[in-house]
Write a protein that holds these residues in place. Structure first.
Motif, PDB file in Angstrom:
ATOM      1  N   ARG A   1     -12.070   4.815   5.986  1.00 44.45           N
ATOM      2  CA  ARG A   1     -11.320   4.509   4.414  1.00 44.45           C
ATOM      3  C   ARG A   1      -9.719   5.314   4.091  1.00 44.45           C
ATOM      4  O   ARG A   1      -9.943   5.900   4.572  1.00 44.45           O
ATOM      5  CB  ARG A   1     -12.066   5.357   2.683  1.00 44.45           C
ATOM      6  N   MET A   2      -9.159   5.099   2.874  1.00 48.78           N
ATOM      7  CA  MET A   2      -8.143   5.319   2.797  1.00 48.78           C
ATOM      8  C   MET A   2      -7.905   4.982   1.192  1.00 48.78           C
ATOM      9  O   MET A   2      -8.055   4.648   0.525  1.00 48.78           O
ATOM     10  CB  MET A   2      -7.028   4.748   3.257  1.00 48.78           C
ATOM     11  N   PRO A   3      -7.594   6.581   0.691  1.00 45.13           N
ATOM     12  CA  PRO A   3      -7.140   6.177  -1.278  1.00 45.13           C
ATOM     13  C   PRO A   3      -6.240   5.441  -1.347  1.00 45.13           C
ATOM     14  O   PRO A   3      -4.973   5.542  -0.138  1.00 45.13           O
ATOM     15  CB  PRO A   3      -6.738   8.043  -1.461  1.00 45.13           C
ATOM     16  N   VAL A   4      -5.704   4.672  -2.639  1.00 41.63           N
ATOM     17  CA  VAL A   4      -5.009   4.095  -3.360  1.00 41.63           C
ATOM     18  C   VAL A   4      -4.305   5.159  -3.672  1.00 41.63           C
ATOM     19  O   VAL A   4      -3.233   5.239  -3.554  1.00 41.63           O
ATOM     20  CB  VAL A   4      -5.486   2.959  -4.582  1.00 41.63           C
ATOM     21  N   GLU A   5      -4.465   5.973  -4.367  1.00 43.09           N
ATOM     22  CA  GLU A   5      -3.611   7.228  -4.525  1.00 43.09           C
ATOM     23  C   GLU A   5      -2.952   7.425  -3.827  1.00 43.09           C
ATOM     24  O   GLU A   5      -3.387   7.867  -2.656  1.00 43.09           O
ATOM     25  CB  GLU A   5      -3.892   7.603  -5.602  1.00 43.09           C
ATOM     26  N   GLY A   6      -1.239   7.453  -4.052  1.00 42.35           N
ATOM     27  CA  GLY A   6      -0.265   8.314  -3.579  1.00 42.35           C
ATOM     28  C   GLY A   6       0.400   6.889  -2.484  1.00 42.35           C
ATOM     29  O   GLY A   6       1.177   7.574  -1.694  1.00 42.35           O
ATOM     30  N   ASN A   7       0.059   5.569  -2.752  1.00 40.12           N
ATOM     31  CA  ASN A   7       0.017   4.883  -1.352  1.00 40.12           C
ATOM     32  C   ASN A   7       0.301   3.348  -1.982  1.00 40.12           C
ATOM     33  O   ASN A   7       0.169   2.272  -1.818  1.00 40.12           O
ATOM     34  CB  ASN A   7      -1.117   4.497  -0.440  1.00 40.12           C
ATOM     35  N   THR A   8       0.917   3.229  -3.178  1.00 40.30           N
ATOM     36  CA  THR A   8       1.395   2.331  -3.651  1.00 40.30           C
ATOM     37  C   THR A   8       2.315   2.101  -3.555  1.00 40.30           C
ATOM     38  O   THR A   8       3.761   2.936  -3.568  1.00 40.30           O
ATOM     39  CB  THR A   8       1.050   2.255  -5.303  1.00 40.30           C
ATOM     40  N   GLN A   9       2.889   0.529  -4.206  1.00 44.50           N
ATOM     41  CA  GLN A   9       4.595   0.748  -3.777  1.00 44.50           C
ATOM     42  C   GLN A   9       4.604   0.578  -5.617  1.00 44.50           C
ATOM     43  O   GLN A   9       3.837   0.742  -6.238  1.00 44.50           O
ATOM     44  CB  GLN A   9       4.800  -1.054  -3.523  1.00 44.50           C
ATOM     45  N   VAL A  10       6.257  -0.174  -6.351  1.00 43.51           N
ATOM     46  CA  VAL A  10       6.985   0.499  -7.170  1.00 43.51           C
ATOM     47  C   VAL A  10       5.883  -0.060  -9.453  1.00 43.51           C
ATOM     48  O   VAL A  10       6.617   0.585  -9.399  1.00 43.51           O
ATOM     49  CB  VAL A  10       7.662  -0.133  -7.432  1.00 43.51           C
ATOM     50  N   ILE A  11       5.321  -1.302  -8.118  1.00 43.25           N
ATOM     51  CA  ILE A  11       4.601  -1.860  -9.855  1.00 43.25           C
ATOM     52  C   ILE A  11       2.979  -1.547  -9.788  1.00 43.25           C
ATOM     53  O   ILE A  11       2.357  -1.296 -10.422  1.00 43.25           O
ATOM     54  CB  ILE A  11       4.686  -2.771  -9.966  1.00 43.25           C
ATOM     55  N   GLY A  12       2.456  -0.461  -9.263  1.00 43.45           N
ATOM     56  CA  GLY A  12       0.968   0.354  -8.521  1.00 43.45           C
ATOM     57  C   GLY A  12       0.470  -0.233  -7.774  1.00 43.45           C
ATOM     58  O   GLY A  12      -0.708  -0.191  -8.277  1.00 43.45           O
ATOM     59  N   LEU A  13       0.387  -0.906  -7.107  1.00 44.27           N
ATOM     60  CA  LEU A  13      -0.439  -2.153  -5.991  1.00 44.27           C
ATOM     61  C   LEU A  13      -0.346  -1.063  -4.583  1.00 44.27           C
ATOM     62  O   LEU A  13       0.490  -0.390  -5.059  1.00 44.27           O
ATOM     63  CB  LEU A  13       0.374  -3.313  -5.903  1.00 44.27           C
TER      64      LEU A  13
END
Length: 142
Positions: free
Chosen positions: A43-55
């Motif tokens: 598993r991996m958190p979304v937080e810290g791994n997003t692109q410029v618009i937050g996805l």
């Protein structure tokens, strides 16, 4: 806590424990939950791994998948051998902006010289986010 197969190569086990799956996997926050040649989960958190618009960044999906597929292939390769990725493709089906991505890796082919895995990423509610297929070449260590 990661579940390892009983017959895991001790050298690979030591590398996984000491590196956490490698520097990039650590930076991405990837946690390996179950590891085997046939079936692995991380598993991996979304937080810290997003692109410029937050996805969640599409490349983050691929890093998670390749990390899991590579370790599964290395387990299959066995002692005195290693796995190197030779092909990967990804199809992104749904976006995510928070929470965790759960990756499930299933072996498609476990041969003497090649290993191919399908890695499916889902959100915490079980919705498919992306599908990755990865092939590794299995080599003898020098």
């Amino acid at each position: 806590m990661t579940t390892f197969p009983a017959d895991l190569d001790p050298e690979l086990h030591e590398r996984l424990i000491t590196t956490g799956g490698g520097a990039l996997a650590r930076k991405m926050g990837i946690e390996f939950l179950e590891l085997s040649a046939e079936h692995s989960v991380a598993r991996m958190p979304v937080e810290g791994n997003t692109q410029v618009i937050g996805l969640l960044h599409g490349g983050a999906h691929v890093v998670l998948a390749e990390s899991l597929g590579s370790v599964s292939s290395a387990i299959h390769a066995g002692p005195g051998r290693y796995a190197v990725g030779i092909e990967i493709n990804a199809t992104h089906s749904r976006s995510i902006t928070e929470g965790w991505v759960i990756a499930e890796c299933t072996a498609l082919v476990l041969g003497r010289t090649l290993a191919t895995h399908e890695i499916v990423m889902r959100d915490e509610e079980g919705r498919r986010l992306s599908t990755v297929r990865m092939t590794n070449m299995l080599r003898d260590a020098r």
